[in-house]
Design a protein around this motif. Structure first.
Motif, PDB file in Angstrom:
ATOM      1  N   LEU A 120      -2.082  -0.439   7.740  1.00 10.05           N
ATOM      2  CA  LEU A 120      -2.853  -1.284   6.829  1.00 10.05           C
ATOM      3  C   LEU A 120      -2.139  -1.436   5.495  1.00 10.05           C
ATOM      4  O   LEU A 120      -2.036  -2.542   4.946  1.00 10.05           O
ATOM      5  CB  LEU A 120      -4.255  -0.691   6.621  1.00 10.05           C
ATOM      6  CG  LEU A 120      -5.138  -1.443   5.599  1.00 10.05           C
ATOM      7  CD1 LEU A 120      -5.320  -2.899   6.002  1.00 10.05           C
ATOM      8  CD2 LEU A 120      -6.484  -0.732   5.445  1.00 10.05           C
ATOM      9  N   ILE A 121      -1.624  -0.321   4.959  1.00  6.09           N
ATOM     10  CA  ILE A 121      -0.922  -0.387   3.677  1.00  6.09           C
ATOM     11  C   ILE A 121       0.313  -1.272   3.789  1.00  6.09           C
ATOM     12  O   ILE A 121       0.580  -2.114   2.927  1.00  6.09           O
ATOM     13  CB  ILE A 121      -0.547   1.031   3.201  1.00  6.09           C
ATOM     14  CG1 ILE A 121      -1.816   1.814   2.835  1.00  6.09           C
ATOM     15  CG2 ILE A 121       0.389   0.966   1.999  1.00  6.09           C
ATOM     16  CD1 ILE A 121      -1.560   3.259   2.475  1.00  6.09           C
ATOM     17  N   HIS A 122       1.068  -1.107   4.874  1.00  7.21           N
ATOM     18  CA  HIS A 122       2.276  -1.911   5.048  1.00  7.21           C
ATOM     19  C   HIS A 122       1.943  -3.376   5.318  1.00  7.21           C
ATOM     20  O   HIS A 122       2.740  -4.258   4.999  1.00  7.21           O
ATOM     21  CB  HIS A 122       3.129  -1.341   6.179  1.00  7.21           C
ATOM     22  CG  HIS A 122       3.922  -0.136   5.787  1.00  7.21           C
ATOM     23  ND1 HIS A 122       5.060  -0.215   5.021  1.00  7.21           N
ATOM     24  CD2 HIS A 122       3.724   1.179   6.027  1.00  7.21           C
ATOM     25  CE1 HIS A 122       5.542   0.997   4.817  1.00  7.21           C
ATOM     26  NE2 HIS A 122       4.758   1.869   5.414  1.00  7.21           N
ATOM     27  N   SER A 123       0.784  -3.647   5.900  1.00  6.19           N
ATOM     28  CA  SER A 123       0.384  -5.038   6.123  1.00  6.19           C
ATOM     29  C   SER A 123       0.030  -5.727   4.812  1.00  6.19           C
ATOM     30  O   SER A 123       0.270  -6.926   4.641  1.00  6.19           O
ATOM     31  CB  SER A 123      -0.824  -5.094   7.075  1.00  6.19           C
ATOM     32  OG  SER A 123      -0.489  -4.611   8.354  1.00  6.19           O
TER      33      SER A 123
ATOM     34  N   HIS B  66      -3.787   0.891  -5.337  1.00  2.48           N
ATOM     35  CA  HIS B  66      -4.150  -0.502  -5.594  1.00  2.48           C
ATOM     36  C   HIS B  66      -5.080  -1.034  -4.499  1.00  2.48           C
ATOM     37  O   HIS B  66      -6.046  -1.769  -4.794  1.00  2.48           O
ATOM     38  CB  HIS B  66      -2.886  -1.360  -5.675  1.00  2.48           C
ATOM     39  CG  HIS B  66      -3.140  -2.760  -6.124  1.00  2.48           C
ATOM     40  ND1 HIS B  66      -3.421  -3.784  -5.243  1.00  2.48           N
ATOM     41  CD2 HIS B  66      -3.166  -3.314  -7.361  1.00  2.48           C
ATOM     42  CE1 HIS B  66      -3.598  -4.904  -5.913  1.00  2.48           C
ATOM     43  NE2 HIS B  66      -3.452  -4.653  -7.200  1.00  2.48           N
ATOM     44  N   LEU B  67      -4.812  -0.673  -3.245  1.00  3.57           N
ATOM     45  CA  LEU B  67      -5.666  -1.115  -2.153  1.00  3.57           C
ATOM     46  C   LEU B  67      -7.074  -0.554  -2.291  1.00  3.57           C
ATOM     47  O   LEU B  67      -8.072  -1.266  -2.063  1.00  3.57           O
ATOM     48  CB  LEU B  67      -5.047  -0.691  -0.815  1.00  3.57           C
ATOM     49  CG  LEU B  67      -5.846  -1.025   0.450  1.00  3.57           C
ATOM     50  CD1 LEU B  67      -6.095  -2.524   0.560  1.00  3.57           C
ATOM     51  CD2 LEU B  67      -5.111  -0.506   1.689  1.00  3.57           C
ATOM     52  N   LYS B  68      -7.193   0.705  -2.665  1.00  8.06           N
ATOM     53  CA  LYS B  68      -8.512   1.310  -2.870  1.00  8.06           C
ATOM     54  C   LYS B  68      -9.268   0.606  -3.987  1.00  8.06           C
ATOM     55  O   LYS B  68     -10.465   0.298  -3.848  1.00  8.06           O
ATOM     56  CB  LYS B  68      -8.350   2.794  -3.199  1.00  8.06           C
ATOM     57  CG  LYS B  68      -9.620   3.503  -3.625  1.00  8.06           C
ATOM     58  CD  LYS B  68      -9.355   4.956  -3.903  1.00  8.06           C
ATOM     59  CE  LYS B  68     -10.578   5.652  -4.501  1.00  8.06           C
ATOM     60  NZ  LYS B  68     -10.853   5.202  -5.876  1.00  8.06           N
ATOM     61  N   LYS B  69      -8.584   0.314  -5.074  1.00  7.74           N
ATOM     62  CA  LYS B  69      -9.235  -0.318  -6.218  1.00  7.74           C
ATOM     63  C   LYS B  69      -9.661  -1.744  -5.905  1.00  7.74           C
ATOM     64  O   LYS B  69     -10.668  -2.235  -6.429  1.00  7.74           O
ATOM     65  CB  LYS B  69      -8.274  -0.303  -7.415  1.00  7.74           C
ATOM     66  CG  LYS B  69      -8.861  -0.900  -8.686  1.00  7.74           C
ATOM     67  CD  LYS B  69      -7.850  -0.814  -9.822  1.00  7.74           C
ATOM     68  CE  LYS B  69      -8.415  -1.427 -11.091  1.00  7.74           C
ATOM     69  NZ  LYS B  69      -7.428  -1.355 -12.205  1.00  7.74           N
ATOM     70  N   ASN B  70      -8.908  -2.433  -5.036  1.00  6.07           N
ATOM     71  CA  ASN B  70      -9.162  -3.846  -4.762  1.00  6.07           C
ATOM     72  C   ASN B  70      -9.540  -4.070  -3.295  1.00  6.07           C
ATOM     73  O   ASN B  70      -9.173  -5.090  -2.707  1.00  6.07           O
ATOM     74  CB  ASN B  70      -7.917  -4.669  -5.119  1.00  6.07           C
ATOM     75  CG  ASN B  70      -7.528  -4.549  -6.572  1.00  6.07           C
ATOM     76  OD1 ASN B  70      -8.089  -5.197  -7.434  1.00  6.07           O
ATOM     77  ND2 ASN B  70      -6.556  -3.686  -6.848  1.00  6.07           N
ATOM     78  N   TRP B  71     -10.270  -3.135  -2.723  1.00  6.26           N
ATOM     79  CA  TRP B  71     -10.624  -3.200  -1.303  1.00  6.26           C
ATOM     80  C   TRP B  71     -11.374  -4.492  -0.961  1.00  6.26           C
ATOM     81  O   TRP B  71     -11.012  -5.212  -0.023  1.00  6.26           O
ATOM     82  CB  TRP B  71     -11.462  -1.976  -0.943  1.00  6.26           C
ATOM     83  CG  TRP B  71     -11.836  -1.863   0.492  1.00  6.26           C
ATOM     84  CD1 TRP B  71     -13.012  -2.239   1.078  1.00  6.26           C
ATOM     85  CD2 TRP B  71     -11.030  -1.319   1.555  1.00  6.26           C
ATOM     86  NE1 TRP B  71     -13.004  -1.962   2.419  1.00  6.26           N
ATOM     87  CE2 TRP B  71     -11.795  -1.400   2.746  1.00  6.26           C
ATOM     88  CE3 TRP B  71      -9.754  -0.776   1.619  1.00  6.26           C
ATOM     89  CZ2 TRP B  71     -11.329  -0.951   3.975  1.00  6.26           C
ATOM     90  CZ3 TRP B  71      -9.272  -0.330   2.841  1.00  6.26           C
ATOM     91  CH2 TRP B  71     -10.050  -0.422   4.002  1.00  6.26           C
TER      92      TRP B  71
END
Length: 332
Positions: free
Chosen positions: A136-139, A156-161
């Motif tokens: 998911l992170i790499h996508s 960043h992904l957690k903050k902008n889920w």
């Protein structure tokens, strides 16, 4: 370099798009400025062996025509040729080193391994056929191999889920599922629907905040004596103790640490621990009195063994299930 005391070199091999690079940075203590000064000589390429790298350094040092430079120490990473003791020996053969010569390897690289290896072992690596947090992170982010970038992307992904969900859905609506953008968008949406993957993201962020980020920032921080960033070698014995201490503490107390609160709350909601069922102990009989544990039985128990907490058992069950799925895929 005329007022230099104790000249050191830092170097690292690299290859971008088939072009070899071998950056070389000199650093020295300046008597005039009373601080560490540094300068990049060049980033010319070299061969892959330690002898090749030493000859490349010798060629670069010839650019200082009026100053004979003899190195007193080096810093490199720890993999491949042109590193640590191997490079030092090659430089010594070319008479480029002082008799007393210091060798240090890259602590940033070592700390990133302490971040990368546990994550890959527990969650697995990313891949087109993988359904895990790393994929998911790499996508979502086109990442290089540096694990500091993985940490930044995870935070960043957690903050902008929620924004990523909207973004992926919008991208999918503007294309078809058989295009590259459509496949990536579909993968992101699908992976974000799995509660366990979100829990894994929370764990990576918590582990990063509790351990990885504080030590990574310290290694790159400004040193008052050196007057520059990153020159912390004299403090490394103490810091190594602190790193190990923090890991040991985190291994036993992580559930109570504030950095892990979001994860503990999420995993408890996702898979609440089973409630123990009270059972009455069997009544002892005169013929079979209850056995008392002997000293021999106690001594066989490992001093490191401990009973899993209810939450720890839930996590272990999840790891076992993931391992079973990986084995099933491998057998197909």
């Amino acid at each position: 370099l005329e007022d230099a005391i104790a000249i050191f070199i830092a170097c690292d091999k690299g290859n971008r798009k088939g072009i070899a690079h071998f950056p070389k940075v000199l650093s020295w203590w300046s008597k005039k400025h009373r601080c560490v000064r540094s300068a990049c000589i060049d980033a010319d390429g070299s061969g892959s062996t330690s002898d090749d790298c030493a000859k490349a350094i010798q060629l670069s040092l010839k650019k200082f025509q009026s100053t004979k430079i003899v190195l007193q120490g080096q810093t490199t990473d720890a993999g491949g040729g042109g590193v640590t003791e191997s490079l030092a020996g090659a430089l010594k053969k070319l008479n480029l080193t002082e008799e007393e010569y210091s060798i240090a390897n890259c602590t940033l690289h070592g700390l990133q391994i302490a971040f990368a290896n546990p994550i890959k072992e527990v969650f697995g690596e990313g891949g087109l056929d993988r359904r895990n947090i790393m994929q998911l992170i790499h996508s979502c982010y086109d990442l290089q191999s540096r694990w500091w970038h993985v940490n930044t992307a995870a935070q960043h992904l957690k903050k902008n889920w929620d924004q990523w969900k909207i973004f992926a859905s919008g991208c999918l609506n503007t294309t078809t599922a058989d295009t590259a953008a459509g496949k990536i968008s579909s993968s992101i949406i699908s992976l974000m629907e799995e509660p366990k993957i979100y829990c894994d993201l929370l764990f990576i962020c918590a582990y990063s905040k509790a351990f990885f980020v504080p030590h990574m920032e310290w290694l790159q921080d400004h040193d008052e004596i050196a007057g520059d960033f990153g020159y912390r070698a004299r403090d490394m014995p103490v810091r190594a103790y602190i790193v190990v201490r923090d890991l040991i503490k985190m291994s036993t107390e992580w559930e109570a640490m504030p950095e892990f609160k979001e994860y503990v709350d999420a995993i408890t909601e996702f898979a609440p621990p089973p409630q123990p069922q009270p059972t009455a102990p069997p009544a002892p009989t005169a013929q079979n009195p209850p056995e008392q544990p002997t000293q021999d039985a106690n001594s066989r128990r490992s001093a490191r063994a401990r009973t899993l907490t209810p939450l720890g058992q839930v996590l272990q069950d999840q790891l076992d299930a993931d391992e079973a799925r990986r084995e099933a895929r491998a057998a197909e």
